[in-house]
Design an enzyme around this catalytic site. Structure first.
Site, PDB file in Angstrom:
ATOM      1  N   GLN A   1      -7.336  14.782   3.618  1.00  0.00           N
ATOM      2  CA  GLN A   1      -6.758  14.174   2.572  1.00  0.00           C
ATOM      3  C   GLN A   1      -7.975  14.026   1.444  1.00  0.00           C
ATOM      4  O   GLN A   1      -8.754  13.611   1.276  1.00  0.00           O
ATOM      5  CB  GLN A   1      -6.620  12.560   2.975  1.00  0.00           C
ATOM      6  CG  GLN A   1      -5.842  11.837   1.919  1.00  0.00           C
ATOM      7  CD  GLN A   1      -5.337  10.538   2.547  1.00  0.00           C
ATOM      8  OE1 GLN A   1      -6.020   9.416   3.103  1.00  0.00           O
ATOM      9  NE2 GLN A   1      -4.131  10.574   2.926  1.00  0.00           N
TER      10      GLN A   1
ATOM     11  N   ARG B   1      -0.645   9.557  -0.707  1.00  0.00           N
ATOM     12  CA  ARG B   1      -1.741   9.978  -1.401  1.00  0.00           C
ATOM     13  C   ARG B   1      -1.403  11.480  -1.713  1.00  0.00           C
ATOM     14  O   ARG B   1      -1.941  12.023  -2.806  1.00  0.00           O
ATOM     15  CB  ARG B   1      -3.095   9.711  -0.417  1.00  0.00           C
ATOM     16  CG  ARG B   1      -3.354   8.364  -0.554  1.00  0.00           C
ATOM     17  CD  ARG B   1      -4.494   7.959   0.582  1.00  0.00           C
ATOM     18  NE  ARG B   1      -4.827   6.630   0.517  1.00  0.00           N
ATOM     19  CZ  ARG B   1      -5.670   5.929   1.273  1.00  0.00           C
ATOM     20  NH1 ARG B   1      -6.289   6.741   2.073  1.00  0.00           N
ATOM     21  NH2 ARG B   1      -5.820   4.617   1.158  1.00  0.00           N
TER      22      ARG B   1
ATOM     23  N   PHE C   1       0.767  -1.120   0.069  1.00  0.00           N
ATOM     24  CA  PHE C   1       0.030  -0.106   0.214  1.00  0.00           C
ATOM     25  C   PHE C   1       1.089   1.089   0.030  1.00  0.00           C
ATOM     26  O   PHE C   1       2.100   1.382   0.387  1.00  0.00           O
ATOM     27  CB  PHE C   1      -0.941  -0.042   1.232  1.00  0.00           C
ATOM     28  CG  PHE C   1      -2.414  -0.015   0.992  1.00  0.00           C
ATOM     29  CD1 PHE C   1      -2.819  -0.990   0.307  1.00  0.00           C
ATOM     30  CD2 PHE C   1      -3.114   1.370   1.020  1.00  0.00           C
ATOM     31  CE1 PHE C   1      -4.241  -1.075   0.272  1.00  0.00           C
ATOM     32  CE2 PHE C   1      -4.439   1.302   0.869  1.00  0.00           C
ATOM     33  CZ  PHE C   1      -5.100  -0.031   0.332  1.00  0.00           C
TER      34      PHE C   1
ATOM     35  N   HIS D   1      -7.961  11.647  -1.885  1.00  0.00           N
ATOM     36  CA  HIS D   1      -7.557  10.291  -2.191  1.00  0.00           C
ATOM     37  C   HIS D   1      -7.381  10.378  -4.028  1.00  0.00           C
ATOM     38  O   HIS D   1      -8.140  11.065  -4.635  1.00  0.00           O
ATOM     39  CB  HIS D   1      -8.395   9.443  -2.119  1.00  0.00           C
ATOM     40  CG  HIS D   1      -8.117   7.888  -2.361  1.00  0.00           C
ATOM     41  ND1 HIS D   1      -7.680   7.434  -3.583  1.00  0.00           N
ATOM     42  CD2 HIS D   1      -7.797   7.068  -1.388  1.00  0.00           C
ATOM     43  CE1 HIS D   1      -7.366   5.986  -3.389  1.00  0.00           C
ATOM     44  NE2 HIS D   1      -7.375   5.797  -1.944  1.00  0.00           N
TER      45      HIS D   1
ATOM     46  N   ARG E   1      -2.629  11.131   6.005  1.00  0.00           N
ATOM     47  CA  ARG E   1      -2.491   9.879   6.578  1.00  0.00           C
ATOM     48  C   ARG E   1      -2.231   8.765   5.432  1.00  0.00           C
ATOM     49  O   ARG E   1      -2.492   8.988   4.311  1.00  0.00           O
ATOM     50  CB  ARG E   1      -4.156   9.589   6.974  1.00  0.00           C
ATOM     51  CG  ARG E   1      -4.400   8.064   7.339  1.00  0.00           C
ATOM     52  CD  ARG E   1      -5.666   7.884   7.568  1.00  0.00           C
ATOM     53  NE  ARG E   1      -6.664   8.073   6.209  1.00  0.00           N
ATOM     54  CZ  ARG E   1      -6.904   7.031   5.788  1.00  0.00           C
ATOM     55  NH1 ARG E   1      -6.130   5.844   5.737  1.00  0.00           N
ATOM     56  NH2 ARG E   1      -7.825   7.040   4.581  1.00  0.00           N
TER      57      ARG E   1
ATOM     58  N   HIS F   1     -11.587  12.716   0.758  1.00  0.00           N
ATOM     59  CA  HIS F   1     -11.474  11.398   1.290  1.00  0.00           C
ATOM     60  C   HIS F   1     -11.472  11.353   2.956  1.00  0.00           C
ATOM     61  O   HIS F   1     -12.214  10.448   3.483  1.00  0.00           O
ATOM     62  CB  HIS F   1     -10.508  10.490   0.785  1.00  0.00           C
ATOM     63  CG  HIS F   1     -10.311   9.163   1.229  1.00  0.00           C
ATOM     64  ND1 HIS F   1     -11.636   8.368   0.812  1.00  0.00           N
ATOM     65  CD2 HIS F   1      -9.450   8.266   1.648  1.00  0.00           C
ATOM     66  CE1 HIS F   1     -11.216   6.996   1.181  1.00  0.00           C
ATOM     67  NE2 HIS F   1      -9.965   7.186   1.826  1.00  0.00           N
TER      68      HIS F   1
ATOM     69  N   GLU G   1      -6.298   2.091  -3.072  1.00  0.00           N
ATOM     70  CA  GLU G   1      -5.136   2.320  -3.600  1.00  0.00           C
ATOM     71  C   GLU G   1      -4.590   0.611  -3.746  1.00  0.00           C
ATOM     72  O   GLU G   1      -3.690   0.595  -4.134  1.00  0.00           O
ATOM     73  CB  GLU G   1      -4.390   2.610  -2.300  1.00  0.00           C
ATOM     74  CG  GLU G   1      -3.024   3.226  -2.628  1.00  0.00           C
ATOM     75  CD  GLU G   1      -2.883   4.255  -1.199  1.00  0.00           C
ATOM     76  OE1 GLU G   1      -3.489   5.377  -1.008  1.00  0.00           O
ATOM     77  OE2 GLU G   1      -1.778   3.684  -0.257  1.00  0.00           O
TER      78      GLU G   1
ATOM     79  N   LEU H   1     -14.835   5.706  -4.382  1.00  0.00           N
ATOM     80  CA  LEU H   1     -13.245   5.570  -4.079  1.00  0.00           C
ATOM     81  C   LEU H   1     -12.935   4.202  -4.825  1.00  0.00           C
ATOM     82  O   LEU H   1     -13.724   3.098  -5.051  1.00  0.00           O
ATOM     83  CB  LEU H   1     -13.080   5.178  -2.690  1.00  0.00           C
ATOM     84  CG  LEU H   1     -11.564   4.914  -2.163  1.00  0.00           C
ATOM     85  CD1 LEU H   1     -10.997   6.118  -2.288  1.00  0.00           C
ATOM     86  CD2 LEU H   1     -11.807   4.212  -0.817  1.00  0.00           C
TER      87      LEU H   1
END
Lengths: 235, 596
Positions: free
Chosen positions: B236, B282, B116, B238, B411, B369, B251, B248
Site C-alpha cells: 500500500q 487509499r 475513515f 498511503h 487495506r 506504507h 487519513e 505519514l
C-alpha cells in the site's frame, strides 16, 4: 551547506577512554540531524553506533545530547542547530558504545511505579467500555504522550546526583494512571512516590520540561503529584 | 552460545507480538524477543484509529465493516477471515479499553469514533464514524497499553535481540536463533511453537512512512527455510506522506474534513470518487494523485499536492458535501478543535516543514506504507504452506508480517491495528493450545550454523561495494517502477536491477569487527533481507497481468477475475523463485465493480 559533526566516540572493545571525532560533510538545512548521522555511518565510519527507528519523533530511540541539550536526532533539523553540531550520549546512564547508553536502569525505574492500568472491579454488565467523561479523559491527556525516550530523566540534576531517584519519566507515567479516574490504584502509587526516591527529589529546575520532545508539561505533572500527596485529593 | 527453553517464542514486540505474548503466557512458558525495546515498535507510529462497528455516534454493523473490507481488498481478501476479524473487532476494542487504553470520548463518555477512508454506511454509501481513536496517536496508545499489560503479567522479554533464523527441520519447528545486540553473542531459543510478528518491509521504497526497523526480517527468515510468501505484489502507498520525507499524515485529517487540492485549487477527488470523495480507499486516492501530477497539476509543477485542513476549507467543503455534526447542526470547526484532534500531525508539519496546518495547506505525496502480503496464515494465525492451506505445526504469524488474508489487494485504514490485535491474540491462544499436547522437537546439532554463515559472508566480501549505495539504488528503482503504477517494461528493468544488486551485495564488507552493538553488521544483514523482498515483490507483480487494489498496471488496467481472482504464493528454492497460486475464499460477496 557544509556541516561539521563532532561526535563522542567510545568503543569498549578498542578504546581505553572516550574521545571526540569530527566529520565534515555536505547536508541540506532541512535534513534531520539523524539523516546526517546516517551519512557519517554510510560513508565515513561504519562502526559509528546509535539507536534509531521511526525517524519522526514517535518511537523514542534516538535521544542524545545535541549541542549540549537533550533532543531526538530525528526531530531536530540542521538549520535549527547550525553547522557545527556536537553529538554526545545522554548523561547519567552508562555509555555502552558511542551514542548508545545502557537503558536498563531507566526502564527499571519506570517499572517501579506500577505503570499499568489497575481496575479489578467487574467490567460493565453489557461488556462494553467503562464510561469516562471527556473532561476526565482530558485530565491525564498530556502524560499519555510519553514515548520513554529518557530525554527528561537524563537532563535532571537530581537524577544525575542520585541513581535511586525515579526520575521525571517514571513520574510522568505514574501521573498518567493516578489521574485516570478509571484506575483504582492511585493511593498505592502515591505511597510509592512518597519515599526518598520519589517526588520529593524534584527541585523544579524545569530541565525535564525543556527537554521533552513531546512537549509534556512534566514539571507541572510532578507538581500535581506533590499536591495530591499533600492533600490526599486528585484534582 | 547460550541456550534457553520456552514453550512459545514470539518474535517481535509490536502490537501483534505483545498481544500474542500476553495471551500465550497465560498458560504457556513464553518469551517475547525483539530487536527493539518493545515501545520503539512501529505500531506506535499508527495514528488515526482502530476500526470497529461500535455505533457510538450512528448506526453501524459488523456486516457493513465486513463488506467494506471485502470491497476495499478489491475482492482478494478471504471473506471467512474478514468476517471473523470484523465481528471480533467490537470485543477487541472493548477489551483494549478494559486494559486501560485512553480512547477519546463522546459527550456521553463512550469511545469516540471518526470517519475513515472506505468505511461506509452500506445503505447510503456515505462515510460512517467507525475509527475508534485516541487523538492522532492511537497506535502509540495501543503499543503502550499492551506493553504495560505485559509488564503487569510478567511476560519474559528479550529486548534488543535480533532473530536471525527459525529452526525448521523435517517439517518441525524447534526454535529460533538470535544475536544479543549488547554482546554480539548468539542465543538459541529452544521452543515448541514460534510466532512471527516482525512487521513489514516498507524500507524497500525510497519515499516511505516506515521505520528503519521495517526491513522484512520475518518474511526473509522463513522464506530462507522453505516457507512460501503470499500476495507480495500487494503493497500500500498511503496518499498523504510529507513531501520528500514520506512521514505519514493520517487519513484522519480527511476524516476530520480535510481535502486534497491541486495547483488550480481544485478539490479533484470529486472526479475520481463522486460519493465518498477524499475518503475513498487509499489505492484509489494515491492513483488519483499520480494522475493529477502527471497532468501537470502538481503544486508548482512538482510532485506534490496540497492537503488542506484549515477551518475555512473544512467548513466550506462540509457545506458543499452536506455533511453535518451528529446532532444535525452545520459543521463549523475552529483551529482549536483541529489542534485537539490532530496534535501530532500539526507538530510534525511545524517541525519538519515549518508549515502550520491550522493556517496553511500541507505538501503531500504518496508514501510507501503497508505490506498487505506476507507469511500465509489461516484465521487462527497458523502458518499455511501450500495451495491447499496445509498448516505447518508449531509455526504461527500475526500482524503486518502475516497474510491471512484480510487486506487482499488493498487495506482499509484502521484495519491494520485491528488485524494485529485480533490475530495476535488468536495466534497466542492457538500456540499455547498447541504446546500443551506437543513435545520439544530436537534442536539441530549446530543450531547457529546458518546464522553464523550469514554473518560471515558479510564480513568476507571484497569490500568493493557499499551497503548504502546498494540500498539507495534499490529504493529508487522500486519507487519508480514497482510503486503506485507499474508496467511490464519497468518491472522487468527493476527485477534485473534487483538481481544485479543482489550480486553486488556479495562484495560488501563490514568494517566493524566488534561484538558490542555492531550495528553496521546488523544493518547490512537487514539490507540483504530487503533485497530478497524486493525480488519477491517484483517477480510476483510481474507475473500478475491485471490491475487490482494496490497493484495498478498500465499495460493491464482492468481487474480480471476470470484469470486472477487468486492468491500468489512464492517459494525461494535454491536461489530460484517458484510461483504458484491458491483460490480466494468467497462466502457472501460476489466480486463486482469497485466504485467509491
Amino acid at each position: 551547506m557544509d556541516v561539521t559533526l563532532k561526535i563522542f566516540r567510545y568503543n569498549p572493545e578498542k578504546d581505553q577512554k572516550w574521545h571526540y571525532e569530527s566529520y565534515t560533510l555536505e547536508a541540506e538545512p532541512t535534513d534531520r540531524v539523524l539523516d546526517v548521522l546516517e551519512k557519517v555511518k554510510a560513508y565515513h565510519d561504519g562502526s559509528l553506533s546509535f539507536r534509531r527507528s521511526c525517524a519522526h519523533g514517535v518511537c523514542g530511540s534516538d535521544a542524545m545530547r545535541i549541542n549540549g541539550r537533550n533532543m531526538l536526532a530525528c526531530k531536530v533539523l540542521v538549520k535549527d542547530v547550525g553547522n557545527a553540531i556536537t553529538l554526545e550520549p545522554l548523561l547519567g546512564l552508562k555509555v555502552i558504545k558511542d551514542l548508545i547508553v545502557d537503558m536498563e536502569p531507566f526502564f527499571d525505574n519506570y517499572k517501579k511505579v506500577l505503570p499499568f492500568f489497575i481496575n479489578e472491579s467487574p467490567i460493565p454488565k453489557d461488556g462494553k467500555e467503562r464510561i469516562q467523561s471527556p473532561e476526565a479523559r482530558a485530565r491525564f491527556d498530556d502524560t499519555t504522550k510519553c514515548i520513554l525516550c529518557a530525554a527528561c530523566t537524563t537532563s535532571c540534576p537530581s537524577f544525575w546526583g542520585n541513581e535511586e531517584y525515579l526520575g521525571p519519566a517514571a513520574l510522568v507515567n505514574a501521573h498518567r494512571f493516578i489521574f485516570d479516574d478509571r484506575d483504582e490504584s492511585a493511593p498505592e502509587r502515591l505511597h510509592l512516590l512518597s519515599n526518598a526516591s520519589g517526588v520529593t527529589r524534584c527541585h523544579t529546575t524545569f530541565n525535564c520540561t525543556m527537554a521533552c520532545p513531546r512537549e509534556i508539561q512534566i514539571t507541572k505533572a510532578i507538581g500535581e503529584l506533590k499536591l495530591a500527596m499533600v492533600t490526599g485529593k486528585l484534582e | 552460545m547460550k541456550t534457553h527453553q520456552f514453550e512459545v517464542v514470539v518474535v517481535g514486540a509490536g502490537g501483534a507480538g505483545l498481544m500474542a505474548g500476553l495471551y500465550a503466557s497465560r498458560t504457556a512458558k513464553t518469551a517475547v524477543i525483539s530487536k527493539l525495546y518493545p515501545t520503539r515498535s512501529h505500531t506506535g507510529a499508527a495514528q488515526g484509529g482502530i476500526g470497529a462497528a461500535l455505533g457510538n455516534y450512528e448506526e453501524d454493523h459488523a456486516e457493513w465493516h465486513t463488506y467494506d473490507t471485502v470491497k476495499g481488498s478489491d475482492y482478494l481478501g478471504d471473506q471467512d477471515a474478514i468476517e471473523f476479524m470484523c465481528e471480533e473487532a467490537i470485543q477487541a476494542v472493548y477489551e483494549l479499553e478494559h486494559m486501560g487504553l485512553p480512547f477519546d470520548r463522546t459527550p456521553e463518555g463512550r469511545i469516540s469514533q471518526r470517519p475513515f477512508g472506505g468505511h461506509t454506511n452500506n445503505e447510503t454509501g456515505k462515510p460512517v464514524r467507525r475509527a475508534c481513536h485516541a487523538a492522532d496517536r492511537t497506535g502509540h496508545m495501543i503499543l503502550q497499553t499492551l506493553y504495560q499489560q505485559c509488564l503487569k503479567n510478567e511476560v519474559n522479554f528479550f529486548d534488543e535481540f535480533q532473530v536471525l533464523d527459525v529452526l525448521i527441520d523435517y517439517g518441525k519447528v524447534s526454535g529460533v536463533v538470535a544475536v544479543e545486540l549488547a554482546t554480539g553473542e548468539m542465543h538459541t531459543f529452544h521452543a515448541k511453537a514460534v510466532i512471527m510478528a516482525t512487521g513489514g518491509h516498507g524500507r524497500v521504497w525510497e519515499i516511505t512512512s516506515n521505520a528503519y526497523a521495517y526491513t522484512g526480517d520475518g518474511t526473509a527468515i522463513v522464506s530462507r527455510r522453505g516457507i512460501p510468501l503470499e500476495d507480495m505484489e500487494f503493497f500500500q502507498f498511503h496518499p498523504t506522506g510529507i513531501y520528500k520525507m514520506g512521514i505519514l499524515i493520517t487519513e484522519g485529517v480527511r476524516g476530520e474534513g480535510g481535502v486534497l487540492l491541486n495547483n488550480e485549487g481544485v478539490r479533484f477527488m470529486n472526479e475520481y470518487a463522486p460519493t465518498v470523495k477524499d475518503l475513498a480507499s487509499r489505492d484509489v486516492v494515491s492513483r488519483a494523485m499520480y494522475i493529477e501530477m502527471r497532468e501537470k497539476r502538481g503544486i508548482g509543477g512538482k510532485r506534490f499536492l496540497y492537503l488542506d485542513v484549515t477551518p475555512p476549507t473544512v467548513n466550506k467543503y462540509a457545506e458543499i458535501d452536506g455533511r453535518t455534526n451528529p446532532d444535525g447542526s452545520p459543521i463549523k470547526v475552529t483551529g482549536e478543535q483541529i489542534m485537539s484532534k490532530l496534535p501530532d500531525i500539526i507538530d510534525f508539519c511545524r517541525t519538519y516543514l515549518g508549515v502550520d496546518p491550522i493556517t496553511q495547506p500541507m505538501p503531500v505525496q504518496p508514501t510507501a506504507h503497508y505490506t498487505m502480503g506476507g507469511i500465509p496464515t489461516n484465521k487462527f494465525g497458523e502458518v499455511v504452506v501450500d495451495e491447499k492451506n496445509k498448516a505447518f505445526p508449531g509455526l504461527y504469524a500475526a500482524g503486518e508480517v502475516a497474510c491471512v488474508s484480510v487486506h487482499g489487494a488493498n487495506r482499509l485504514g484502521t484495519n491494520s491495528l485491528l488485524d494485529l490485535v485480533v490475530f495476535g491474540k488468536h495466534a497466542g491462544l492457538r500456540a499455547a493450545e498447541f504446546v500443551r499436547g506437543a513435545d520439544f522437537a530436537p534442536l539441530p546439532a549446530d543450531p547457529t550454523a546458518f546464522s553464523r554463515e550469514q554473518f560471515d559472508r558479510l564480513r568476507h566480501g571484497s569490500g568493493k561495494e557499499n551497503v548504502f549505495d546498494i540500498g539507495n539504488e534499490m529504493k529508487a528503482i522500486m519507487f519508480d517502477d514497482v510503486g503506485v503504477f507499474r508496467s511490464e517494461k519497468g518491472m522487468k528493468a527493476a527485477l534485473a536491477k534487483v538481481n544485479e544488486l543482489q550480486e553486488r551485495f556479495k562484495q560488501v564488507n563490514v568494517q566493524d569487527s566488534g561484538k558490542i552493538f555492531n550495528t553496521e553488521l546488523l544493518n547490512a544483514w537487514e539490507m540483504g533481507n530487503l533485497l530478497d523482498m524486493a525480488e519477491v515483490i517484483t517477480a510476483s507483480a510481474l507475473n500478475r497481468k491485471e490491475s487490482r487494489g494496490g497493484h495498478a498496471r498500465e499495460d493491464y488496467p482492468e481487474r480480471d477475475d476470470k484469470k486472477w481472482l487468486k492468491h500468489t504464493l512464492v517459494w525461494k528454492q535454491k536461489g530460484k523463485l517458484k510461483i504458484s497460486y491458491k483460490p480466494v475464499v468467497i462466502t457472501h460477496f460476489k466480486p463486482k465493480k469497485r466504485v467509491y
